[in-house]
Design a protein around this motif. Structure first.
Motif, PDB file in Angstrom:
ATOM      1  N   GLN A 136       0.817  -1.206  -0.001  1.00 25.33           N
ATOM      2  CA  GLN A 136      -0.110  -0.240   0.030  1.00 25.33           C
ATOM      3  C   GLN A 136       0.799   1.171  -0.054  1.00 25.33           C
ATOM      4  O   GLN A 136       0.903   2.112   0.823  1.00 25.33           O
ATOM      5  CB  GLN A 136      -0.987  -0.191   1.036  1.00 25.33           C
ATOM      6  CG  GLN A 136      -2.102  -1.159   1.267  1.00 25.33           C
ATOM      7  CD  GLN A 136      -3.017  -1.159   0.188  1.00 25.33           C
ATOM      8  OE1 GLN A 136      -3.357  -0.223  -0.153  1.00 25.33           O
ATOM      9  NE2 GLN A 136      -3.287  -2.116  -0.418  1.00 25.33           N
ATOM     10  N   PRO A 137       1.816   1.434  -0.907  1.00 27.87           N
ATOM     11  CA  PRO A 137       2.428   2.589  -1.106  1.00 27.87           C
ATOM     12  C   PRO A 137       1.825   4.038  -1.385  1.00 27.87           C
ATOM     13  O   PRO A 137       0.725   3.880  -2.132  1.00 27.87           O
ATOM     14  CB  PRO A 137       3.432   2.258  -2.271  1.00 27.87           C
ATOM     15  CG  PRO A 137       2.625   1.318  -3.096  1.00 27.87           C
ATOM     16  CD  PRO A 137       1.970   0.490  -2.126  1.00 27.87           C
ATOM     17  N   LEU A 138       2.172   5.149  -0.909  1.00 27.29           N
ATOM     18  CA  LEU A 138       1.547   6.439  -1.168  1.00 27.29           C
ATOM     19  C   LEU A 138       2.612   7.140  -1.784  1.00 27.29           C
ATOM     20  O   LEU A 138       3.456   7.939  -0.995  1.00 27.29           O
ATOM     21  CB  LEU A 138       0.820   6.999   0.148  1.00 27.29           C
ATOM     22  CG  LEU A 138       0.016   6.177   0.738  1.00 27.29           C
ATOM     23  CD1 LEU A 138      -0.320   6.731   2.374  1.00 27.29           C
ATOM     24  CD2 LEU A 138      -1.218   6.086   0.024  1.00 27.29           C
ATOM     25  N   ASP A 139       2.659   7.359  -3.179  1.00 21.36           N
ATOM     26  CA  ASP A 139       3.550   8.126  -3.689  1.00 21.36           C
ATOM     27  C   ASP A 139       3.257   9.572  -3.669  1.00 21.36           C
ATOM     28  O   ASP A 139       2.204  10.022  -4.125  1.00 21.36           O
ATOM     29  CB  ASP A 139       3.542   7.687  -5.389  1.00 21.36           C
ATOM     30  CG  ASP A 139       4.451   8.190  -6.156  1.00 21.36           C
ATOM     31  OD1 ASP A 139       5.231   9.324  -5.587  1.00 21.36           O
ATOM     32  OD2 ASP A 139       4.636   7.684  -7.396  1.00 21.36           O
ATOM     33  N   ILE A 140       4.208  10.308  -3.283  1.00 17.51           N
ATOM     34  CA  ILE A 140       4.088  11.973  -3.060  1.00 17.51           C
ATOM     35  C   ILE A 140       4.892  12.705  -4.059  1.00 17.51           C
ATOM     36  O   ILE A 140       5.479  13.755  -3.973  1.00 17.51           O
ATOM     37  CB  ILE A 140       4.421  12.293  -1.638  1.00 17.51           C
ATOM     38  CG1 ILE A 140       5.539  11.730  -1.177  1.00 17.51           C
ATOM     39  CG2 ILE A 140       3.147  11.738  -0.762  1.00 17.51           C
ATOM     40  CD1 ILE A 140       5.677  12.630   0.528  1.00 17.51           C
ATOM     41  N   SER A 141       5.390  11.996  -5.080  1.00 22.33           N
ATOM     42  CA  SER A 141       6.378  12.810  -5.815  1.00 22.33           C
ATOM     43  C   SER A 141       5.255  13.134  -7.189  1.00 22.33           C
ATOM     44  O   SER A 141       4.365  12.857  -7.553  1.00 22.33           O
ATOM     45  CB  SER A 141       7.278  11.629  -6.654  1.00 22.33           C
ATOM     46  OG  SER A 141       6.718  10.829  -7.383  1.00 22.33           O
ATOM     47  N   TYR A 156       3.661  16.279  -3.757  1.00 20.73           N
ATOM     48  CA  TYR A 156       2.517  16.393  -3.805  1.00 20.73           C
ATOM     49  C   TYR A 156       1.758  15.301  -2.860  1.00 20.73           C
ATOM     50  O   TYR A 156       1.850  14.235  -3.283  1.00 20.73           O
ATOM     51  CB  TYR A 156       1.772  16.497  -5.212  1.00 20.73           C
ATOM     52  CG  TYR A 156       0.101  16.543  -5.127  1.00 20.73           C
ATOM     53  CD1 TYR A 156      -0.497  17.672  -5.116  1.00 20.73           C
ATOM     54  CD2 TYR A 156      -0.786  15.374  -5.164  1.00 20.73           C
ATOM     55  CE1 TYR A 156      -1.760  17.889  -4.636  1.00 20.73           C
ATOM     56  CE2 TYR A 156      -2.005  15.498  -5.118  1.00 20.73           C
ATOM     57  CZ  TYR A 156      -2.609  16.795  -4.862  1.00 20.73           C
ATOM     58  OH  TYR A 156      -4.037  17.027  -4.724  1.00 20.73           O
ATOM     59  N   VAL A 157       1.112  15.804  -1.977  1.00 18.08           N
ATOM     60  CA  VAL A 157       0.368  15.043  -0.856  1.00 18.08           C
ATOM     61  C   VAL A 157      -1.093  14.917  -0.881  1.00 18.08           C
ATOM     62  O   VAL A 157      -1.539  15.938  -0.720  1.00 18.08           O
ATOM     63  CB  VAL A 157       0.790  15.616   0.368  1.00 18.08           C
ATOM     64  CG1 VAL A 157       0.255  14.346   1.521  1.00 18.08           C
ATOM     65  CG2 VAL A 157       2.269  15.806   0.760  1.00 18.08           C
ATOM     66  N   SER A 158      -1.580  13.792  -1.788  1.00 19.69           N
ATOM     67  CA  SER A 158      -2.950  13.764  -1.823  1.00 19.69           C
ATOM     68  C   SER A 158      -3.790  14.138  -0.574  1.00 19.69           C
ATOM     69  O   SER A 158      -3.405  13.917   0.528  1.00 19.69           O
ATOM     70  CB  SER A 158      -3.532  12.490  -2.373  1.00 19.69           C
ATOM     71  OG  SER A 158      -4.732  12.343  -2.411  1.00 19.69           O
ATOM     72  N   LYS A 190      11.794  10.222  -5.588  1.00 16.21           N
ATOM     73  CA  LYS A 190      10.302   9.610  -5.541  1.00 16.21           C
ATOM     74  C   LYS A 190      10.063   9.143  -4.050  1.00 16.21           C
ATOM     75  O   LYS A 190      10.437   7.963  -3.611  1.00 16.21           O
ATOM     76  CB  LYS A 190      10.168   8.324  -6.391  1.00 16.21           C
ATOM     77  CG  LYS A 190       8.991   7.808  -6.648  1.00 16.21           C
ATOM     78  CD  LYS A 190       8.970   6.581  -7.472  1.00 16.21           C
ATOM     79  CE  LYS A 190       7.672   5.939  -7.931  1.00 16.21           C
ATOM     80  NZ  LYS A 190       6.726   6.622  -8.848  1.00 16.21           N
ATOM     81  N   PRO A 191       9.766  10.181  -3.088  1.00 16.59           N
ATOM     82  CA  PRO A 191       9.304   9.858  -1.840  1.00 16.59           C
ATOM     83  C   PRO A 191       7.898   9.029  -1.784  1.00 16.59           C
ATOM     84  O   PRO A 191       6.961   9.493  -2.341  1.00 16.59           O
ATOM     85  CB  PRO A 191       9.147  11.207  -1.004  1.00 16.59           C
ATOM     86  CG  PRO A 191       8.975  11.912  -2.021  1.00 16.59           C
ATOM     87  CD  PRO A 191       9.324  11.831  -3.381  1.00 16.59           C
TER      88      PRO A 191
END
Length: 249
Positions: A18-23, A214-216, A241-242
């Protein structure tokens, strides 16, 4: 895919599926996010001996050349070498990649003609929490951040004492959804950069600043494990790519 991480005296469980990509990616389009007075990045097929190396145009492979600036064109992570005469490479300084992080949402405050993030706001957001990293989401938070053209717009920035506070909390990794932690036109003072990296004392060579994330809005404020991934550039900054993983209580 659950895994348990021993973090100091705590055991933290995360779900690697369940990764959350904030790039923000680099697209090669005119609508690519942009700052610092450059044109858009370019991703184009290379031409060799008059032949365009693109499958679409008859070649057997795609062979693109990419021209971009990490500071201007997408999510990037930088080291103190960004502001020092001596070269400090992000590929050498960033040697660990998993960190305990806190996601916080901040509504910038008006200060004269500027909008800023203050020490008081970060103190309220972090309280007594001890974190390796802080991920700052600014309001309003819309997907326009993927395409905004920031040059000559005087974006929000961190006040010097806000960066000093993060240093005093031993936050090693500062991530923010702005083109810079400093004011666009500040006569080269770079107050927040200098404060966070402690350039008047012992340099924090293991500390990084990541900009243009960018944090959804679907990602809630709170505790996460951060996987801070970079490309192996020998440069002061690299596209990055955090990825966040929610800590399962």
């Amino acid at each position: 895919m659950l895994t348990t991480i021993q973090y100091n005296s705590r055991k933290l469980q995360i779900d690697l599926s369940q990764p959350l990509d904030i790039s923000i990616p680099i697209t090669g389009k005119d609508s690519n996010v942009n700052a610092w007075y450059l044109g858009p990045p370019k991703i184009v097929p290379e031409t060799i001996d008059g032949e365009t190396i693109s499958v679409e145009q008859g070649a057997v492979v795609n062979f693109n050349t990419i021209t971009f600036n990490p500071h201007s064109h997408g999510t990037h992570t930088e080291t103190v070498g960004h502001i020092t005469e001596k070269v400090y490479s992000i590929n050498k300084c960033l040697t660990h990649f998993f960190f305990l992080a806190e996601v916080v949402t901040v509504a910038p405050e008006k200060l004269g003609d500027d909008y800023v993030i203050s020490r008081k706001q970060l103190q309220f957001a972090l309280g007594n929490k001890k974190r390796d990293a802080i991920v700052i989401r600014t309001m309003p938070n819309t997907r326009e951040k993927f395409s905004r053209q920031y040059s000559n717009t005087n974006p929000t920035y961190l006040l010097e004492d806000a960066a000093e506070y993060l240093k005093s909390k031993d936050v090693k990794h500062l991530l923010i959804d702005l083109p810079s932690v400093d004011k666009e036109q500040d006569e080269g003072e770079l107050l927040a950069h200098n404060a966070f990296w402690n350039t008047k004392g012992k340099l924090r060579l293991d500390a990084t600043i990541t900009e243009f994330i960018y944090v959804s809005n679907k990602i809630k404020d709170g505790i996460y494990m951060l996987n801070l991934q970079i490309a192996p550039f020998e440069n002061d900054a690299s596209p990055s790519k955090p990825i966040l993983y929610k800590v399962i209580e």
